[in-house]
Enzyme design. Structure first.
Site, PDB file in Angstrom:
ATOM      1  N   ILE A  10     -45.544   1.835 -33.080  1.00  0.00           N
ATOM      2  CA  ILE A  10     -45.668   1.115 -31.814  1.00  0.00           C
ATOM      3  C   ILE A  10     -47.144   1.159 -31.429  1.00  0.00           C
ATOM      4  O   ILE A  10     -47.873   2.067 -31.820  1.00  0.00           O
ATOM      5  CB  ILE A  10     -44.762   1.694 -30.693  1.00  0.00           C
ATOM      6  CG1 ILE A  10     -44.970   3.205 -30.517  1.00  0.00           C
ATOM      7  CG2 ILE A  10     -43.311   1.390 -30.977  1.00  0.00           C
ATOM      8  CD1 ILE A  10     -44.090   3.791 -29.411  1.00  0.00           C
ATOM      9  N   ASP A  11     -47.582   0.158 -30.684  1.00  0.00           N
ATOM     10  CA  ASP A  11     -48.997   0.014 -30.372  1.00  0.00           C
ATOM     11  C   ASP A  11     -49.533   1.194 -29.568  1.00  0.00           C
ATOM     12  O   ASP A  11     -48.774   1.908 -28.897  1.00  0.00           O
ATOM     13  CB  ASP A  11     -49.235  -1.272 -29.575  1.00  0.00           C
ATOM     14  CG  ASP A  11     -48.860  -2.523 -30.351  1.00  0.00           C
ATOM     15  OD1 ASP A  11     -48.917  -2.479 -31.593  1.00  0.00           O
ATOM     16  OD2 ASP A  11     -48.500  -3.524 -29.709  1.00  0.00           O
ATOM     17  N   LYS A  12     -50.846   1.347 -29.600  1.00  0.00           N
ATOM     18  CA  LYS A  12     -51.520   2.452 -28.898  1.00  0.00           C
ATOM     19  C   LYS A  12     -51.117   2.525 -27.429  1.00  0.00           C
ATOM     20  O   LYS A  12     -50.843   3.609 -26.912  1.00  0.00           O
ATOM     21  CB  LYS A  12     -53.042   2.272 -29.023  1.00  0.00           C
ATOM     22  CG  LYS A  12     -53.860   3.325 -28.275  1.00  0.00           C
ATOM     23  CD  LYS A  12     -55.338   3.235 -28.604  1.00  0.00           C
ATOM     24  CE  LYS A  12     -56.006   2.059 -27.913  1.00  0.00           C
ATOM     25  NZ  LYS A  12     -56.343   2.386 -26.490  1.00  0.00           N
TER      26      LYS A  12
END
Length: 310
Positions: A141-143
């Site tokens: 999952i994105d930062k």
């Protein structure tokens, strides 16, 4: 220093024609099928001749040799972190990732990633299928996306979860706040996602070169200028929810990559939380599902929007 492992197997005489990779998977059950297929392409021979492909057919009496390389030394360091682990057993763990944490090391983020923390917590108990930079990581999952992420401790578990992701049998529900008032209470975005044709750092709906991507959404609460929604994923393409919702005119609040450059509320990235994760356990076959609380910033933003909508 660890050494390569050399294996030699004689296919039993009664054995009828069988795929090389399938035979080796039976001989070396601790290795995943995908890893065995990779090894066959590089380090396998049949009767002294280099194997042609994983699907090569072998028969009783054939002599199969395989070299399993010594594990590469990790060039990323274990780092003690306060990981929010919501479940853990001998095969998998579920972690609730905070905002601003990168999942694995990359050129711009060499340390203080989730993987650095996992190496400290799990020691050597992480799957190796995705290589030395992403041990245990099956999906990302994105930062700036918060929420639940599964980590695999061995290759068998990794392959099981990867297979479930492939056939879309894993439950993944995200909560998000998007711009504008959605017309319908429920809907589906079915549009392939690939690299943006001109900006290689971005993804986009790409009918020519994209991969199938399906996102289902439903409205949870309306605020006029913004809408609180739940998204269920059938597929897991990079930036899928962000790209799909922007493509129908409802970019995520806080997302200055796929939404407006100027964002209100002084947010740090998109308002997106991986809230629910459900899967079939690799060893027990039991379906497990986990639900996580919204992070504080998300709850506070909802309260602010509710007051503004009065």
């Amino acid at each position: 220093m660890a050494k390569d492992r050399e294996y030699t197997f004689c296919v039993p005489e009664p054995e009828q024609a069988i795929r090389l990779d399938r035979f080796l998977a039976g001989q070396l059950p601790e290795l995943s099928r995908s890893y065995i297929q990779k090894l066959v392409r590089e380090n396998a021979s049949v009767n002294g001749k280099k194997a042609s492909k994983p699907g090569e057919m072998i028969k009783g009496g054939d002599l199969v040799a395989l070299t399993v390389p010594a594990p590469e030394m990790l060039d990323i360091q274990p780092q003690k972190m306060d990981l929010n682990i919501v479940y853990e057993d001998g095969d998998v763990l579920i972690v609730n990732k905070p905002k601003d944490m990168v999942v694995h090391p990359s050129a711009g983020h060499p340390d203080h990633t989730l993987v650095n923390g996992l190496l400290y917590h799990c020691k050597d108990d992480l799957s190796s299928i995705n290589g030395v930079m992403r041990p245990g990581i099956v999906h990302r999952i994105d930062k700036d996306t918060t929420g639940l992420l599964i980590v695999c401790k061995n290759d068998k578990a990794h392959q099981s979860i990867a297979d479930q992701l492939k056939v879309h049998s894993i439950t993944r529900k995200y909560h998000a706040i998007v711009y504008n008032n959605l017309k319908d209470d429920t809907g589906t975005v079915d549009a392939p996602i690939g690299r943006h044709p001109t900006d290689r750092k971005k993804m986009a709906v790409n009918y020519k070169n994209g991969k199938d991507a399906v996102t289902h959404y439903k409205v949870l609460e309306r605020f006029g200028k913004f809408t609180y929604i739940e998204c269920s994923l059938e597929t897991g393409r990079t930036h899928q929810i962000r790209v799909h919702m922007a493509s129908i005119g409802h970019p995520l609040l806080g997302d200055n990559v796929y939404g407006p450059a100027k964002q209100p509320y002084k947010l740090q990235g998109q308002v997106l939380h991986a809230k629910v994760f459900g899967f079939i356990h690799p060893s027990t076959g039991e379906y497990l599902e986990f639900d996580s609380q919204l992070p504080d910033y998300f709850e506070e933003l909802l309260e602010k929007l509710r007051k503004e909508a009065l």
